[in-house]
Write a protein that holds these residues in place. Structure first.
Motif, PDB file in Angstrom:
ATOM      1  N   TYR A 234       5.923  23.917 -32.081  1.00 45.08           N
ATOM      2  CA  TYR A 234       6.229  23.234 -30.829  1.00 45.08           C
ATOM      3  C   TYR A 234       6.707  21.803 -31.093  1.00 45.08           C
ATOM      4  CZ  TYR A 234       5.259  20.951 -26.341  1.00 45.08           C
ATOM      5  OH  TYR A 234       5.356  20.221 -25.195  1.00 45.08           O
ATOM      6  N   LEU A 235       5.977  21.078 -31.937  1.00 43.33           N
ATOM      7  CA  LEU A 235       6.384  19.707 -32.258  1.00 43.33           C
ATOM      8  C   LEU A 235       7.748  19.669 -32.931  1.00 43.33           C
ATOM      9  CD1 LEU A 235       3.061  18.132 -33.555  1.00 43.33           C
ATOM     10  CD2 LEU A 235       4.169  17.765 -31.349  1.00 43.33           C
ATOM     11  N   HIS A 236       8.004  20.620 -33.805  1.00 41.10           N
ATOM     12  CA  HIS A 236       9.299  20.686 -34.474  1.00 41.10           C
ATOM     13  C   HIS A 236      10.413  20.978 -33.469  1.00 41.10           C
ATOM     14  CE1 HIS A 236      12.139  21.283 -37.701  1.00 41.10           C
ATOM     15  NE2 HIS A 236      12.451  22.466 -37.201  1.00 41.10           N
ATOM     16  N   MET A 237      10.156  21.909 -32.545  1.00 45.01           N
ATOM     17  CA  MET A 237      11.172  22.256 -31.541  1.00 45.01           C
ATOM     18  C   MET A 237      11.447  21.081 -30.610  1.00 45.01           C
ATOM     19  SD  MET A 237      12.410  25.236 -31.847  1.00 45.01           S
ATOM     20  CE  MET A 237      12.126  26.764 -32.677  1.00 45.01           C
ATOM     21  N   ILE A 238      10.405  20.340 -30.256  1.00 46.79           N
ATOM     22  CA  ILE A 238      10.601  19.177 -29.392  1.00 46.79           C
ATOM     23  C   ILE A 238      11.478  18.146 -30.099  1.00 46.79           C
ATOM     24  CG2 ILE A 238       9.389  17.193 -28.370  1.00 46.79           C
ATOM     25  CD1 ILE A 238       9.184  19.679 -26.694  1.00 46.79           C
ATOM     26  N   GLY A 239      11.285  18.003 -31.408  1.00 47.29           N
ATOM     27  CA  GLY A 239      12.113  17.075 -32.172  1.00 47.29           C
ATOM     28  C   GLY A 239      13.563  17.510 -32.256  1.00 47.29           C
ATOM     29  N   LEU A 240      13.815  18.819 -32.194  1.00 46.30           N
ATOM     30  CA  LEU A 240      15.184  19.331 -32.282  1.00 46.30           C
ATOM     31  C   LEU A 240      15.898  19.394 -30.937  1.00 46.30           C
ATOM     32  CD1 LEU A 240      14.725  22.352 -34.718  1.00 46.30           C
ATOM     33  CD2 LEU A 240      15.700  20.119 -35.237  1.00 46.30           C
ATOM     34  N   ARG A 241      15.126  19.314 -29.853  1.00 45.15           N
ATOM     35  CA  ARG A 241      15.732  19.470 -28.530  1.00 45.15           C
ATOM     36  C   ARG A 241      16.702  18.352 -28.225  1.00 45.15           C
ATOM     37  NH1 ARG A 241      11.486  20.632 -23.966  1.00 45.15           N
ATOM     38  NH2 ARG A 241      13.376  20.838 -22.757  1.00 45.15           N
ATOM     39  N   THR A 242      17.816  18.733 -27.689  1.00 44.73           N
ATOM     40  CA  THR A 242      18.814  17.779 -27.212  1.00 44.73           C
ATOM     41  C   THR A 242      19.322  18.303 -25.878  1.00 44.73           C
ATOM     42  OG1 THR A 242      20.594  18.940 -28.365  1.00 44.73           O
ATOM     43  CG2 THR A 242      19.520  17.127 -29.544  1.00 44.73           C
ATOM     44  N   ASP A 243      20.268  17.651 -25.339  1.00 47.28           N
ATOM     45  CA  ASP A 243      20.844  18.098 -24.077  1.00 47.28           C
ATOM     46  C   ASP A 243      22.040  19.009 -24.299  1.00 47.28           C
ATOM     47  OD1 ASP A 243      18.998  16.713 -22.567  1.00 47.28           O
ATOM     48  OD2 ASP A 243      20.177  14.865 -22.637  1.00 47.28           O
ATOM     49  N   ASN A 244      22.046  19.762 -25.408  1.00 50.53           N
ATOM     50  CA  ASN A 244      23.192  20.616 -25.694  1.00 50.53           C
ATOM     51  C   ASN A 244      23.106  21.965 -24.994  1.00 50.53           C
ATOM     52  OD1 ASN A 244      21.254  21.941 -27.153  1.00 50.53           O
ATOM     53  ND2 ASN A 244      22.249  21.699 -29.132  1.00 50.53           N
ATOM     54  N   GLY A 245      21.988  22.269 -24.335  1.00 51.57           N
ATOM     55  CA  GLY A 245      21.870  23.502 -23.586  1.00 51.57           C
ATOM     56  C   GLY A 245      21.460  24.705 -24.423  1.00 51.57           C
ATOM     57  N   SER A 246      20.874  24.509 -25.575  1.00 54.31           N
ATOM     58  CA  SER A 246      20.414  25.620 -26.398  1.00 54.31           C
ATOM     59  C   SER A 246      19.245  26.318 -25.707  1.00 54.31           C
ATOM     60  CB  SER A 246      19.984  25.121 -27.776  1.00 54.31           C
ATOM     61  OG  SER A 246      19.374  26.166 -28.501  1.00 54.31           O
ATOM     62  N   LEU A 247      19.402  27.600 -25.457  1.00 51.43           N
ATOM     63  CA  LEU A 247      18.383  28.368 -24.742  1.00 51.43           C
ATOM     64  C   LEU A 247      17.072  28.428 -25.523  1.00 51.43           C
ATOM     65  CD1 LEU A 247      17.570  30.291 -22.428  1.00 51.43           C
ATOM     66  CD2 LEU A 247      18.468  32.147 -23.818  1.00 51.43           C
ATOM     67  N   ILE A 248      17.146  28.702 -26.808  1.00 53.67           N
ATOM     68  CA  ILE A 248      15.944  28.837 -27.632  1.00 53.67           C
ATOM     69  C   ILE A 248      15.188  27.517 -27.716  1.00 53.67           C
ATOM     70  CG2 ILE A 248      15.083  29.383 -29.940  1.00 53.67           C
ATOM     71  CD1 ILE A 248      16.075  31.808 -28.357  1.00 53.67           C
ATOM     72  N   LEU A 249      15.895  26.424 -27.957  1.00 52.11           N
ATOM     73  CA  LEU A 249      15.226  25.129 -28.079  1.00 52.11           C
ATOM     74  C   LEU A 249      14.630  24.662 -26.760  1.00 52.11           C
ATOM     75  CD1 LEU A 249      17.635  23.191 -30.453  1.00 52.11           C
ATOM     76  CD2 LEU A 249      15.472  24.293 -31.013  1.00 52.11           C
ATOM     77  N   ASN A 250      15.279  24.976 -25.663  1.00 49.45           N
ATOM     78  CA  ASN A 250      14.768  24.547 -24.363  1.00 49.45           C
ATOM     79  C   ASN A 250      13.632  25.435 -23.860  1.00 49.45           C
ATOM     80  OD1 ASN A 250      16.463  22.340 -24.137  1.00 49.45           O
ATOM     81  ND2 ASN A 250      18.097  23.541 -23.210  1.00 49.45           N
TER      82      ASN A 250
END
Length: 126
Positions: A32-48
């Protein structure tokens, strides 16, 4: 003598449950912490959607450490809590409701049902 054997098996099963679900919670939390660090506003379904998918196993795993009752019912209520929070965001100004978050919370619940089944298979063999 028989009571000592039963007591030792129960304590061993409790330790296994704590280690199994504690490890699952830690793995999900660090993911979860890793995914939060990777999240951007690019609209990636998996990351969001990953935070909602992982929130259910994290809350369920910690709930299993303190309750040893019906794990499927506990998982259901944990999932309903995460889904309920998503619906509460309809009335919050700074939060946004996303139907995909609800869907991925349901997927997280299904993952927990799979984890419960695996745990029961392992403990039934011991």
């Amino acid at each position: 003598m028989l009571s000592q054997y039963v007591k030792s098996k129960a304590i061993g099963k409790w330790h296994f449950t704590v280690v199994y679900y504690g490890g699952l919670a830690l793995c999900c939390y660090f993911t979860y912490l890793h995914m939060i660090g990777l999240r951007t506003d690019n609209g990636s379904l998996i990351l969001n959607a990953a935070p909602n998918f992982l929130a259910v196993p994290i809350t369920c795993s910690f709930a299993f450490a303190v309750t040893n009752d019906n794990k499927k019912l506990t998982a259901l209520f944990c999932a309903l809590g995460v889904i309920g929070y998503e619906f509460m965001q309809l009335g919050m100004e700074e939060r946004t409701f996303d139907s995909l978050d609800v869907l991925f919370s349901v997927f997280g619940y299904q993952f927990m049902l799979l984890s419960i089944t695996v745990e029961r298979k392992i403990t039934s063999r011991v």
